[in-house]
Design a protein around this motif. Sequence first.
Motif, PDB file in Angstrom:
ATOM      1  N   PRO A  61       5.722 -73.786  16.884  1.00  0.00           N
ATOM      2  CA  PRO A  61       5.801 -74.570  15.641  1.00  0.00           C
ATOM      3  C   PRO A  61       4.622 -75.528  15.448  1.00  0.00           C
ATOM      4  N   LEU A  62       3.875 -75.796  16.498  1.00  0.00           N
ATOM      5  CA  LEU A  62       2.749 -76.718  16.410  1.00  0.00           C
ATOM      6  C   LEU A  62       1.478 -76.030  15.914  1.00  0.00           C
ATOM      7  N   LEU A  63       1.528 -74.704  15.795  1.00  0.00           N
ATOM      8  CA  LEU A  63       0.337 -73.925  15.455  1.00  0.00           C
ATOM      9  C   LEU A  63       0.454 -73.339  14.058  1.00  0.00           C
ATOM     10  N   SER A  64      -0.686 -72.960  13.522  1.00  0.00           N
ATOM     11  CA  SER A  64      -0.712 -72.243  12.237  1.00  0.00           C
ATOM     12  C   SER A  64      -1.805 -71.182  12.306  1.00  0.00           C
ATOM     13  N   THR A  65      -1.575 -70.066  11.653  1.00  0.00           N
ATOM     14  CA  THR A  65      -2.525 -68.955  11.676  1.00  0.00           C
ATOM     15  C   THR A  65      -3.624 -69.184  10.644  1.00  0.00           C
ATOM     16  N   PRO A  66      -4.890 -69.227  11.074  1.00  0.00           N
ATOM     17  CA  PRO A  66      -5.978 -69.412  10.105  1.00  0.00           C
ATOM     18  C   PRO A  66      -6.155 -68.176   9.240  1.00  0.00           C
ATOM     19  N   ASP A  67      -6.708 -68.364   8.041  1.00  0.00           N
ATOM     20  CA  ASP A  67      -6.907 -67.242   7.117  1.00  0.00           C
ATOM     21  C   ASP A  67      -8.112 -66.367   7.477  1.00  0.00           C
ATOM     22  N   PRO A  68      -9.287 -66.952   7.761  1.00  0.00           N
ATOM     23  CA  PRO A  68     -10.441 -66.085   8.046  1.00  0.00           C
ATOM     24  C   PRO A  68     -10.212 -65.230   9.291  1.00  0.00           C
ATOM     25  N   TRP A  69     -10.594 -63.958   9.197  1.00  0.00           N
ATOM     26  CA  TRP A  69     -10.405 -63.048  10.320  1.00  0.00           C
ATOM     27  C   TRP A  69     -11.144 -63.535  11.563  1.00  0.00           C
ATOM     28  N   ALA A  70     -12.393 -64.008  11.367  1.00  0.00           N
ATOM     29  CA  ALA A  70     -13.194 -64.468  12.501  1.00  0.00           C
ATOM     30  C   ALA A  70     -12.514 -65.629  13.215  1.00  0.00           C
ATOM     31  N   ALA A  71     -11.904 -66.524  12.441  1.00  0.00           N
ATOM     32  CA  ALA A  71     -11.209 -67.669  13.042  1.00  0.00           C
ATOM     33  C   ALA A  71     -10.008 -67.207  13.854  1.00  0.00           C
ATOM     34  N   ARG A  72      -9.347 -66.153  13.392  1.00  0.00           N
ATOM     35  CA  ARG A  72      -8.194 -65.627  14.128  1.00  0.00           C
ATOM     36  C   ARG A  72      -8.639 -64.976  15.440  1.00  0.00           C
ATOM     37  N   PHE A  96      -7.553 -66.191  19.119  1.00  0.00           N
ATOM     38  CA  PHE A  96      -6.997 -65.301  20.138  1.00  0.00           C
ATOM     39  C   PHE A  96      -7.776 -65.419  21.442  1.00  0.00           C
ATOM     40  N   LEU A  97      -9.099 -65.510  21.349  1.00  0.00           N
ATOM     41  CA  LEU A  97      -9.914 -65.637  22.556  1.00  0.00           C
ATOM     42  C   LEU A  97      -9.605 -66.935  23.296  1.00  0.00           C
ATOM     43  N   VAL A  98      -9.384 -68.016  22.541  1.00  0.00           N
ATOM     44  CA  VAL A  98      -8.998 -69.285  23.167  1.00  0.00           C
ATOM     45  C   VAL A  98      -7.676 -69.121  23.914  1.00  0.00           C
ATOM     46  N   GLY A  99      -6.721 -68.442  23.274  1.00  0.00           N
ATOM     47  CA  GLY A  99      -5.431 -68.205  23.928  1.00  0.00           C
ATOM     48  C   GLY A  99      -5.572 -67.355  25.174  1.00  0.00           C
ATOM     49  N   THR A 100      -6.436 -66.342  25.122  1.00  0.00           N
ATOM     50  CA  THR A 100      -6.641 -65.474  26.280  1.00  0.00           C
ATOM     51  C   THR A 100      -7.243 -66.248  27.449  1.00  0.00           C
ATOM     52  N   VAL A 101      -8.237 -67.082  27.150  1.00  0.00           N
ATOM     53  CA  VAL A 101      -8.846 -67.897  28.208  1.00  0.00           C
ATOM     54  C   VAL A 101      -7.811 -68.845  28.801  1.00  0.00           C
ATOM     55  N   LEU A 102      -6.994 -69.444  27.940  1.00  0.00           N
ATOM     56  CA  LEU A 102      -5.957 -70.363  28.420  1.00  0.00           C
ATOM     57  C   LEU A 102      -4.970 -69.636  29.327  1.00  0.00           C
ATOM     58  N   VAL A 103      -4.568 -68.421  28.936  1.00  0.00           N
ATOM     59  CA  VAL A 103      -3.663 -67.627  29.766  1.00  0.00           C
ATOM     60  C   VAL A 103      -4.331 -67.261  31.093  1.00  0.00           C
ATOM     61  N   GLY A 104      -5.616 -66.910  31.046  1.00  0.00           N
ATOM     62  CA  GLY A 104      -6.322 -66.547  32.270  1.00  0.00           C
ATOM     63  C   GLY A 104      -6.439 -67.708  33.242  1.00  0.00           C
ATOM     64  N   VAL A 105      -6.793 -68.884  32.714  1.00  0.00           N
ATOM     65  CA  VAL A 105      -6.887 -70.075  33.569  1.00  0.00           C
ATOM     66  C   VAL A 105      -5.504 -70.438  34.108  1.00  0.00           C
ATOM     67  N   ALA A 106      -4.501 -70.396  33.238  1.00  0.00           N
ATOM     68  CA  ALA A 106      -3.134 -70.715  33.662  1.00  0.00           C
ATOM     69  C   ALA A 106      -2.652 -69.750  34.732  1.00  0.00           C
ATOM     70  N   SER A 107      -3.045 -68.495  34.628  1.00  0.00           N
ATOM     71  CA  SER A 107      -2.658 -67.498  35.631  1.00  0.00           C
ATOM     72  C   SER A 107      -3.253 -67.858  36.986  1.00  0.00           C
ATOM     73  N   GLY A 108      -4.530 -68.251  36.972  1.00  0.00           N
ATOM     74  CA  GLY A 108      -5.147 -68.672  38.230  1.00  0.00           C
ATOM     75  C   GLY A 108      -4.436 -69.862  38.842  1.00  0.00           C
ATOM     76  N   ILE A 109      -3.972 -70.770  37.981  1.00  0.00           N
ATOM     77  CA  ILE A 109      -3.279 -71.968  38.466  1.00  0.00           C
ATOM     78  C   ILE A 109      -1.929 -71.607  39.078  1.00  0.00           C
ATOM     79  N   TYR A 110      -1.098 -70.855  38.330  1.00  0.00           N
ATOM     80  CA  TYR A 110       0.262 -70.622  38.850  1.00  0.00           C
ATOM     81  C   TYR A 110       0.296 -69.572  39.951  1.00  0.00           C
ATOM     82  N   ILE A 111      -0.547 -68.546  39.867  1.00  0.00           N
ATOM     83  CA  ILE A 111      -0.600 -67.569  40.958  1.00  0.00           C
ATOM     84  C   ILE A 111      -1.162 -68.221  42.212  1.00  0.00           C
ATOM     85  N   GLY A 112      -2.147 -69.119  42.023  1.00  0.00           N
ATOM     86  CA  GLY A 112      -2.752 -69.801  43.158  1.00  0.00           C
ATOM     87  C   GLY A 112      -1.797 -70.692  43.924  1.00  0.00           C
TER      88      GLY A 112
END
Length: 220
Positions: free
Chosen positions: A89-100, A104-120
């Motif tokens: 609910p804190l997020l909103s989808t931007p209209d420009p395709w490039a922004a989306r 998504f890339l920001v989310g992927t990096v966040l998931v990757g870093v978080a994976s290193g943290i919790y798996i570690g």
Amino acid sequence: MFLRLSQLIVGLILFGAGCAVMVDAGIGLDPWTVFAEGVSTRTGIGIGWVVSITGFLVLLLWIPLRQRPGVGTIANILVVGGAMQFTLPLLSTPDPWAARVVMFLVGTVLVGVASGIYIGARLGPGPRDGLMTGIHQRWGWPIWVGRLTVEATVLVTGWLLGGTVGLGTVLFAVLIGPIVHVTLPIFDRRVRVRPGPTTDPGAPDAMRASAGPAVSAPGT
């Protein structure tokens, strides 16, 4: 142990938040989240809660595979979906395709870093990763075969249910492994020692841990 538990919880919260960012980008998702989104679309249950329910059901499949959950496995089920549900609910989808795509890339990096943290934290795999290793140990399938079979199945099922498959699905598949490969050694809690005359085959496992941690692709 307190530091490891704290690391686990922080990693799982960030993981759920990263998944929410990818969902809101709306350009495709990883297989398990495609499945969760499809079920959510059909049932009206929040996608985060579907992630938690799916994790519990996958954990039941550990029983015939003779796998034992760790603290991290249970925490994964309880925390990731909730963090995801409360972040959306804190997020909103931007209209420009490039922004989306950038979102998504920001989310992927966040998931990757978080994976290193919790798996570690080394407190047990997520339910989906444990399913893959359980298939390998129980039936002798190569891990990549088990992962490909399971994830292809949930991806197609999720897509048929209305989950989003697209560029993001490909980007996640390509990027997540290298990101975790970089971040996991940074947060790995295994004890490392330099080889020496006191390190012998009879020493405790913690004293003989290798410097190169195994990398496990994350499962939400």
